[in-house]
Design a protein around this motif. Structure first.
Motif, short mmCIF file in Angstrom:
data_model
loop_
_atom_site.label_atom_id
_atom_site.label_comp_id
_atom_site.label_asym_id
_atom_site.label_seq_id
_atom_site.Cartn_x
_atom_site.Cartn_y
_atom_site.Cartn_z
N THR A 190 0.85 -1.19 0.00
CA THR A 190 0.00 0.00 0.00
C THR A 190 0.88 1.24 0.00
O THR A 190 1.99 1.21 0.56
N ALA A 223 -6.21 5.97 10.88
CA ALA A 223 -7.17 6.62 9.98
C ALA A 223 -6.85 8.08 9.71
O ALA A 223 -7.51 8.73 8.88
N THR A 261 -4.04 8.54 4.62
CA THR A 261 -4.68 7.78 3.55
C THR A 261 -3.64 6.95 2.81
O THR A 261 -2.62 7.47 2.35
N TRP A 262 -3.90 5.65 2.71
CA TRP A 262 -3.06 4.71 1.98
C TRP A 262 -3.94 4.05 0.92
O TRP A 262 -5.06 3.66 1.21
N ASP A 263 -3.42 3.90 -0.30
CA ASP A 263 -4.28 3.45 -1.40
C ASP A 263 -4.68 1.99 -1.30
O ASP A 263 -5.62 1.55 -1.98
N GLY A 264 -3.99 1.24 -0.47
CA GLY A 264 -4.34 -0.18 -0.32
C GLY A 264 -4.66 -0.55 1.12
O GLY A 264 -4.46 -1.70 1.52
N GLY A 265 -5.15 0.41 1.88
CA GLY A 265 -5.43 0.15 3.29
C GLY A 265 -4.22 0.42 4.15
O GLY A 265 -3.09 0.59 3.66
N LEU A 266 -4.41 0.47 5.44
CA LEU A 266 -3.32 0.79 6.36
C LEU A 266 -2.25 -0.30 6.34
O LEU A 266 -2.56 -1.49 6.23
N ASN A 269 0.87 -6.48 4.56
CA ASN A 269 0.52 -5.32 3.73
C ASN A 269 1.55 -4.22 3.98
O ASN A 269 1.31 -3.27 4.72
#
Length: 333
Positions: A21, A32, A35-40, A45
């Motif tokens: 991500t 939160a 913002t990460w494009d593939g979730g935290l 990940n």
């Protein structure tokens, strides 16, 4: 069928372990607030940063720029961009790794903590101003290429390893743990000691390569608590030093490997033969105490090196000539 199930399972595990991500907000955080494009980022990940970001709000749900890392093995890797903020304190996960592979990071307030995890610099640049850096709670700080610049760098517990690049700090304060240098250039500017300590207790410095520079200190290390080993092509460049230790009769020691090929570049007017011989047992070569300087070392206007081959006096110090044999073997390989 079993092989097909096994291959499918392995493929699924590999794919999940390489999920990634990328940070897409100008605010860096691992919750939160960013913002990460593939979730935290988290286990399975890994996170990547390649843009400018700010970490002033790091851990905004906590206090003072502190963030408690989630469990699991994962990493965040910065490949570009410039990070700027005050205090940095990720903590609580020994399986977490932050890689600074490119770009820059600057902490200009508070404290920069490497708090119980691994921080690697492999091409980027980390700068700490307006406060101190702390490597604590079993953390591992590794500089392989790129640079680190700090004011007071404290190794409280864990390890600092310099394999390349440049490490510059007004003070390098060993309070515990192990400092290792295998390459690169380390520079301190403390006016009394090249390496300092602010608390008692044992600490280790393994100096195996590279160059350590301080042109203002009067001694290399504190009088007590520090165990130093010197080997490889390591060089101390400390032309103001008139003593190895800050006092005599202490517990700090320096042991040279018999095949050390580096040098100590120290004050040129000091009678180093007397300095070392008059504080017996604290300087050794392969564990053998130096009571006769000329049997082990040569002094060329403050440049201290090992004698090219063991002298007759040295062979009389060590029965059976074990050290001679070892140095002969090294010279033939």
């Amino acid at each position: 069928m079993k092989n097909l199930i096994y291959s499918t399972l392995v493929g699924t595990l590999v794919a999940s372990s390489t999920s990634a991500t990328t940070l897409t907000s100008t605010n860096f955080d691992l919750d939160a607030d960013a913002t990460w494009d593939g979730g935290l980022p988290g286990a399975g990940n890994d996170g990547f940063i390649n843009t400018d970001y700010n970490f002033d709000d790091l851990g905004s749900g906590n206090v003072n720029g502190n963030f408690s890392l989630t469990a699991g093995t994962y990493r965040v890797t910065q490949t570009g961009g410039n990070g700027l903020g005050d205090q940095w304190n990720l903590n609580g996960n020994s399986d977490f790794t932050f890689n600074l592979n490119g770009g820059t990071k600057t902490s200009d307030g508070g404290t920069f903590f490497v708090n119980g995890y691994t921080y690697n610099i492999d091409g980027g640049s980390l700068t700490k101003t307006g406060g101190e850096s702390r490597i604590a709670n079993g953390a591992s700080f590794n500089l392989n290429s790129g640079s680190y610049t700090g004011e007071n760098t404290r190794l409280i517990g864990g390890s600092i390893t310099i394999g390349g690049g440049t490490f510059s700090s007004d003070t390098l304060d060993l309070e515990g743990g192990t400092f290792t240098q295998t390459g690169g250039i380390v520079t301190t500017t403390h006016s009394t000691l090249v390496i300092v300590q602010s608390v008692a207790g044992g600490k280790i410095a393994n100096l195996e390569g590279g160059t350590f520079i301080n042109d203002s200190a009067t001694s290399l290390i504190p009088n007590a608590n520090v165990t130093v080993s010197i080997s490889g092509d390591f060089m101390f460049d400390a032309t103001s030093a008139t003593g190895l230790f800050s006092g005599t009769g202490g517990t700090s020691t320096i042991d040279f490997a018999s095949d050390w090929s580096g040098s100590l570049i120290l004050d040129s007017t000091t009678l180093w033969e007397e300095v070392i011989e008059n504080d017996p047992g604290r300087v050794t070569v392969d564990g053998v105490g130096v009571t006769d300087f000329g049997a082990f070392f040569q002094n060329n206007a403050g440049v201290i090196t090992l004698v090219p081959e063991p002298s007759t006096a040295l062979l009389s110090v060590i029965a059976c000539g074990g050290l001679f044999a070892r140095r002969r073997r090294h010279s033939q390989t």
